[in-house]
Write an enzyme that holds these catalytic residues in place. Structure first.
Site, PDB file in Angstrom:
ATOM      1  N   HIS A  16      51.042  11.498 -29.871  1.00  0.00           N
ATOM      2  CA  HIS A  16      50.599  12.159 -28.642  1.00  0.00           C
ATOM      3  C   HIS A  16      51.798  12.283 -27.705  1.00  0.00           C
ATOM      4  O   HIS A  16      52.604  11.358 -27.598  1.00  0.00           O
ATOM      5  CB  HIS A  16      49.487  11.349 -27.987  1.00  0.00           C
ATOM      6  CG  HIS A  16      48.883  11.995 -26.794  1.00  0.00           C
ATOM      7  ND1 HIS A  16      49.493  11.990 -25.551  1.00  0.00           N
ATOM      8  CD2 HIS A  16      47.718  12.679 -26.632  1.00  0.00           C
ATOM      9  CE1 HIS A  16      48.735  12.630 -24.685  1.00  0.00           C
ATOM     10  NE2 HIS A  16      47.648  13.063 -25.319  1.00  0.00           N
ATOM     11  N   ASP A  18      52.376  12.009 -24.522  1.00  0.00           N
ATOM     12  CA  ASP A  18      52.575  10.921 -23.563  1.00  0.00           C
ATOM     13  C   ASP A  18      53.021   9.641 -24.265  1.00  0.00           C
ATOM     14  O   ASP A  18      53.828   8.871 -23.732  1.00  0.00           O
ATOM     15  CB  ASP A  18      51.293  10.655 -22.772  1.00  0.00           C
ATOM     16  CG  ASP A  18      50.924  11.797 -21.846  1.00  0.00           C
ATOM     17  OD1 ASP A  18      51.848  12.485 -21.349  1.00  0.00           O
ATOM     18  OD2 ASP A  18      49.722  12.022 -21.623  1.00  0.00           O
ATOM     19  N   LYS A  19      52.499   9.410 -25.461  1.00  0.00           N
ATOM     20  CA  LYS A  19      52.893   8.217 -26.208  1.00  0.00           C
ATOM     21  C   LYS A  19      54.307   8.359 -26.778  1.00  0.00           C
ATOM     22  O   LYS A  19      55.024   7.360 -26.918  1.00  0.00           O
ATOM     23  CB  LYS A  19      51.890   7.937 -27.321  1.00  0.00           C
ATOM     24  CG  LYS A  19      50.691   7.179 -26.830  1.00  0.00           C
ATOM     25  CD  LYS A  19      51.059   5.739 -26.517  1.00  0.00           C
ATOM     26  CE  LYS A  19      50.351   5.247 -25.291  1.00  0.00           C
ATOM     27  NZ  LYS A  19      51.061   4.212 -24.583  1.00  0.00           N
ATOM     28  N   GLU A  44      62.021   6.493 -17.161  1.00  0.00           N
ATOM     29  CA  GLU A  44      60.951   7.478 -17.323  1.00  0.00           C
ATOM     30  C   GLU A  44      61.403   8.557 -18.308  1.00  0.00           C
ATOM     31  O   GLU A  44      62.575   8.937 -18.327  1.00  0.00           O
ATOM     32  CB  GLU A  44      60.603   8.131 -15.984  1.00  0.00           C
ATOM     33  CG  GLU A  44      60.371   7.157 -14.844  1.00  0.00           C
ATOM     34  CD  GLU A  44      59.179   6.248 -15.056  1.00  0.00           C
ATOM     35  OE1 GLU A  44      58.305   6.587 -15.880  1.00  0.00           O
ATOM     36  OE2 GLU A  44      59.119   5.192 -14.409  1.00  0.00           O
ATOM     37  N   GLU A  57      66.304   4.190 -12.999  1.00  0.00           N
ATOM     38  CA  GLU A  57      67.313   3.295 -12.439  1.00  0.00           C
ATOM     39  C   GLU A  57      67.540   2.107 -13.369  1.00  0.00           C
ATOM     40  O   GLU A  57      66.575   1.504 -13.857  1.00  0.00           O
ATOM     41  CB  GLU A  57      66.861   2.773 -11.069  1.00  0.00           C
ATOM     42  CG  GLU A  57      66.693   3.871 -10.032  1.00  0.00           C
ATOM     43  CD  GLU A  57      66.398   3.302  -8.663  1.00  0.00           C
ATOM     44  OE1 GLU A  57      66.845   3.905  -7.673  1.00  0.00           O
ATOM     45  OE2 GLU A  57      65.727   2.261  -8.578  1.00  0.00           O
ATOM     46  N   LYS A 177      43.954  12.151 -31.328  1.00  0.00           N
ATOM     47  CA  LYS A 177      43.184  11.395 -30.334  1.00  0.00           C
ATOM     48  C   LYS A 177      41.887  10.936 -31.003  1.00  0.00           C
ATOM     49  O   LYS A 177      41.379  11.587 -31.922  1.00  0.00           O
ATOM     50  CB  LYS A 177      42.856  12.260 -29.115  1.00  0.00           C
ATOM     51  CG  LYS A 177      44.064  12.811 -28.388  1.00  0.00           C
ATOM     52  CD  LYS A 177      43.680  13.691 -27.206  1.00  0.00           C
ATOM     53  CE  LYS A 177      43.294  12.849 -26.011  1.00  0.00           C
ATOM     54  NZ  LYS A 177      43.154  13.687 -24.782  1.00  0.00           N
ATOM     55  N   PHE A 245      44.158  22.948 -34.792  1.00  0.00           N
ATOM     56  CA  PHE A 245      45.032  22.039 -34.062  1.00  0.00           C
ATOM     57  C   PHE A 245      46.363  21.965 -34.829  1.00  0.00           C
ATOM     58  O   PHE A 245      46.757  20.909 -35.308  1.00  0.00           O
ATOM     59  CB  PHE A 245      44.378  20.659 -33.937  1.00  0.00           C
ATOM     60  CG  PHE A 245      45.083  19.706 -33.004  1.00  0.00           C
ATOM     61  CD1 PHE A 245      46.252  20.043 -32.316  1.00  0.00           C
ATOM     62  CD2 PHE A 245      44.564  18.435 -32.803  1.00  0.00           C
ATOM     63  CE1 PHE A 245      46.885  19.148 -31.465  1.00  0.00           C
ATOM     64  CE2 PHE A 245      45.189  17.522 -31.949  1.00  0.00           C
ATOM     65  CZ  PHE A 245      46.346  17.882 -31.291  1.00  0.00           C
ATOM     66  N   ASP A 253      51.880  20.232 -25.488  1.00  0.00           N
ATOM     67  CA  ASP A 253      51.561  19.726 -24.150  1.00  0.00           C
ATOM     68  C   ASP A 253      52.687  18.786 -23.734  1.00  0.00           C
ATOM     69  O   ASP A 253      53.108  17.939 -24.521  1.00  0.00           O
ATOM     70  CB  ASP A 253      50.237  18.960 -24.190  1.00  0.00           C
ATOM     71  CG  ASP A 253      49.688  18.652 -22.804  1.00  0.00           C
ATOM     72  OD1 ASP A 253      50.230  19.166 -21.815  1.00  0.00           O
ATOM     73  OD2 ASP A 253      48.709  17.887 -22.726  1.00  0.00           O
ATOM     74  N   ALA A 254      53.183  18.902 -22.542  1.00  0.00           N
ATOM     75  CA  ALA A 254      54.255  18.029 -22.067  1.00  0.00           C
ATOM     76  C   ALA A 254      53.779  16.581 -22.019  1.00  0.00           C
ATOM     77  O   ALA A 254      52.603  16.297 -21.784  1.00  0.00           O
ATOM     78  CB  ALA A 254      54.732  18.462 -20.685  1.00  0.00           C
ATOM     79  N   ARG A 259      51.233   7.773 -18.583  1.00  0.00           N
ATOM     80  CA  ARG A 259      50.008   8.529 -18.301  1.00  0.00           C
ATOM     81  C   ARG A 259      48.808   8.058 -19.130  1.00  0.00           C
ATOM     82  O   ARG A 259      47.732   8.642 -19.023  1.00  0.00           O
ATOM     83  CB  ARG A 259      50.238  10.027 -18.543  1.00  0.00           C
ATOM     84  CG  ARG A 259      51.049  10.681 -17.462  1.00  0.00           C
ATOM     85  CD  ARG A 259      50.765  12.154 -17.328  1.00  0.00           C
ATOM     86  NE  ARG A 259      51.069  12.916 -18.520  1.00  0.00           N
ATOM     87  CZ  ARG A 259      51.203  14.236 -18.541  1.00  0.00           C
ATOM     88  NH1 ARG A 259      51.043  14.936 -17.422  1.00  0.00           N
ATOM     89  NH2 ARG A 259      51.502  14.881 -19.649  1.00  0.00           N
ATOM     90  N   LYS A 260      48.988   7.043 -19.949  1.00  0.00           N
ATOM     91  CA  LYS A 260      47.878   6.567 -20.789  1.00  0.00           C
ATOM     92  C   LYS A 260      47.630   5.085 -20.545  1.00  0.00           C
ATOM     93  O   LYS A 260      47.498   4.288 -21.474  1.00  0.00           O
ATOM     94  CB  LYS A 260      48.185   6.852 -22.264  1.00  0.00           C
ATOM     95  CG  LYS A 260      48.105   8.332 -22.611  1.00  0.00           C
ATOM     96  CD  LYS A 260      46.688   8.856 -22.510  1.00  0.00           C
ATOM     97  CE  LYS A 260      46.574  10.357 -22.750  1.00  0.00           C
ATOM     98  NZ  LYS A 260      47.024  11.136 -21.576  1.00  0.00           N
ATOM     99  N   LYS A 280      59.672  -0.306 -18.342  1.00  0.00           N
ATOM    100  CA  LYS A 280      59.993  -1.292 -17.311  1.00  0.00           C
ATOM    101  C   LYS A 280      60.415  -2.615 -17.943  1.00  0.00           C
ATOM    102  O   LYS A 280      59.751  -3.105 -18.870  1.00  0.00           O
ATOM    103  CB  LYS A 280      58.778  -1.526 -16.412  1.00  0.00           C
ATOM    104  CG  LYS A 280      58.351  -0.271 -15.649  1.00  0.00           C
ATOM    105  CD  LYS A 280      57.082  -0.491 -14.859  1.00  0.00           C
ATOM    106  CE  LYS A 280      56.665   0.791 -14.132  1.00  0.00           C
ATOM    107  NZ  LYS A 280      55.391   0.651 -13.420  1.00  0.00           N
ATOM    108  N   LYS A 284      59.568  -6.487 -13.631  1.00  0.00           N
ATOM    109  CA  LYS A 284      58.559  -5.680 -12.957  1.00  0.00           C
ATOM    110  C   LYS A 284      57.184  -6.286 -13.227  1.00  0.00           C
ATOM    111  O   LYS A 284      56.729  -6.332 -14.376  1.00  0.00           O
ATOM    112  CB  LYS A 284      58.582  -4.233 -13.462  1.00  0.00           C
ATOM    113  CG  LYS A 284      59.627  -3.344 -12.815  1.00  0.00           C
ATOM    114  CD  LYS A 284      61.023  -3.637 -13.251  1.00  0.00           C
ATOM    115  CE  LYS A 284      62.020  -2.571 -12.768  1.00  0.00           C
ATOM    116  NZ  LYS A 284      63.401  -2.944 -13.091  1.00  0.00           N
ATOM    117  N   ASP A 286      54.346  -5.149 -12.679  1.00  0.00           N
ATOM    118  CA  ASP A 286      53.416  -4.208 -13.308  1.00  0.00           C
ATOM    119  C   ASP A 286      53.232  -4.564 -14.779  1.00  0.00           C
ATOM    120  O   ASP A 286      52.129  -4.441 -15.323  1.00  0.00           O
ATOM    121  CB  ASP A 286      53.957  -2.772 -13.223  1.00  0.00           C
ATOM    122  CG  ASP A 286      53.642  -2.105 -11.906  1.00  0.00           C
ATOM    123  OD1 ASP A 286      52.754  -2.590 -11.193  1.00  0.00           O
ATOM    124  OD2 ASP A 286      54.292  -1.089 -11.595  1.00  0.00           O
TER     125      ASP A 286
END
Length: 404
Positions: A16, A18-19, A44, A57, A177, A245, A253-254, A259-260, A280, A284, A286
């Site tokens: 995917h 995003d992955k 990123e 960074e 998916k 597909f 798709d970008a 995002r997941k 990260k 961090k 997060d």
């Protein structure tokens, strides 16, 4: 708790878009941690048709100095790492090919103003890399104490990816998916009511006998993953419901890092603080605090102190001590939630849950993150070993602290 209800979770494959971005970002984290275990990384990634862009960074010995000068050979290592990550996933398509996509590296030095708040100095302990709230969760749905809907969604795609890599399902392409809906009575799943799988496929597998072959294959994977007693006449299958597909991945798709986050965590069965993990370094919170809250919640359930457990931690940037600790066993606890909170505070090896203590206890300053970036950060094994936050070695400490 409602007596009867439906609940759904989704997953996405390693291919995917995003992955793809998450895996690239975490491959860069691993590269830098292998050079400097104290490296600071916020990487990123953007993926789109024949393009990968890095931004963020960084700071670390043997990587980049504070003036933005790269150590010799590091830019080449970065590009090689990015291309090898995409190659491993399996992209060799006209619209996205590991060997020929255009690559941009826009990483630059970490802000000195962030560094001064996070780094330890003098009598000041290392502070949190950002403010925020982080959640962990565990439930006795599965042996790994994860929500069953997400566990099955992940495993369907993992099996399909393994077959694709092994060549036993040559009609599959990397992007896919899944989604699983279960009917519950109380806390027990009694039936799978809907299975959704959309997978990128080779040309021609959207009609006729080839389409039938693909759909039969997907159903066989589902039957291998989901217990037979949950599948039946009530189960509705939606396999490639849009039809064709063939165009997928970053060409279709970008993709962007982070995002997941619900796929990465608990499939919607628990709250999420909002911060992504991938790209990260473990200073961090997060990332590191989300891992320790999962660790705590899993050990609480494994200890038999609850059937379900949600934990929240909160931090302020530059401050080492957490602002709050919250435990909720959703009415399933054998002792009071406040007693569990107090017990956690008495366990010395947790070090007060400061960022440094979390990293030390879970041994997070290692290049282990690329393996986390697809099919969830929780409830699974990597190369035969649990991720450190999946261990249940705190059970005896919790019981002792409660008895104290």
């Amino acid at each position: 708790m409602r007596s009867t209800y439906l609940f759904t979770s989704e997953s996405v494959s390693e291919g995917h878009p995003d992955k793809v971005a998450d895996q690239i970002s975490d491959a860069i984290v691993d590269l830098f941690l292998s050079k400097d275990p104290e490296a600071r990384v916020a990487c990123e990634t953007l993926t789109t048709t024949q393009l990968v862009v890095l931004a963020g960074e960084i700071r670390g010995e043997g990587i980049m100095d504070t003036a933005g000068n790269w150590a010799p050979g590091v830019p080449e290592e970065i590009e090689r790492t990015v291309r090898e990550t995409v190659k491993r996933i399996g992209y060799e398509q006209d619209g996205f090919h590991w060997e020929s996509f255009r690559f941009e590296n826009n990483l630059h030095p970490q802000s000195a103003h962030i560094a001064q708040g996070v780094d330890a100095s003098g009598n000041k302990d290392e502070g949190a890399g950002d403010q925020g709230i982080m959640f962990g969760y565990a439930a006795n749905d599965t042996p790994d104490l994860m929500p069953a809907t997400l566990d099955y969604s992940h495993k369907i795609l993992q099996r399909m990816a393994a077959d694709r890599h092994a060549g036993t399902a040559p009609f599959l392409e990397p992007d896919a998916k899944s989604q699983v809906t279960l009917r519950y009575e109380g806390s027990k799943a009694i039936a799978a009511t809907a299975i959704v799988v959309s997978t990128q496929h080779a040309m021609g597998y959207d009609k006729g006998e080839q389409e039938a072959e693909l759909k039969a294959y997907v159903k066989s994977v589902v039957a291998d993953v989901i217990p037979a007693e949950l599948l039946g006449d009530e189960t509705e299958y939606h396999i490639n419901p849009t039809g064709s597909f063939e165009i997928g991945g970053p060409d279709g798709d970008a993709g962007l890092t982070g995002r997941k986050i619900i796929v990465d965590t608990y499939g919607g069965a628990a709250p999420h603080g909002g911060g992504a993990f991938s790209g990260k370094d473990p200073t961090k919170v997060d990332r590191s605090a989300a891992y320790i809250t999962r660790y705590l919640a899993k050990n609480i359930v494994a200890a038999g102190l609850a059937q379900r457990c949600t934990i929240q931690l909160a931090y302020a940037i530059g401050v080492s001590k957490p602002l709050s600790l919250y435990v909720d066993t959703h009415g399933t606890g054998t002792v009071g939630d406040d007693k569990i909170e107090e017990a956690i505070g008495r366990i010395e090896k947790l070090g007060g849950l400061t960022p440094r203590a979390i990293r030390t206890h879970l041994q997070l300053n290692k290049p282990i993150y690329a393996r986390t970036a697809a099919y969830g950060h929780f409830g699974r094994q990597a190369e035969g070993d649990f991720f450190p936050w999946e261990r249940t070695d705190l059970v005896d400490d919790l019981k002792a602290a409660l008895a104290a």
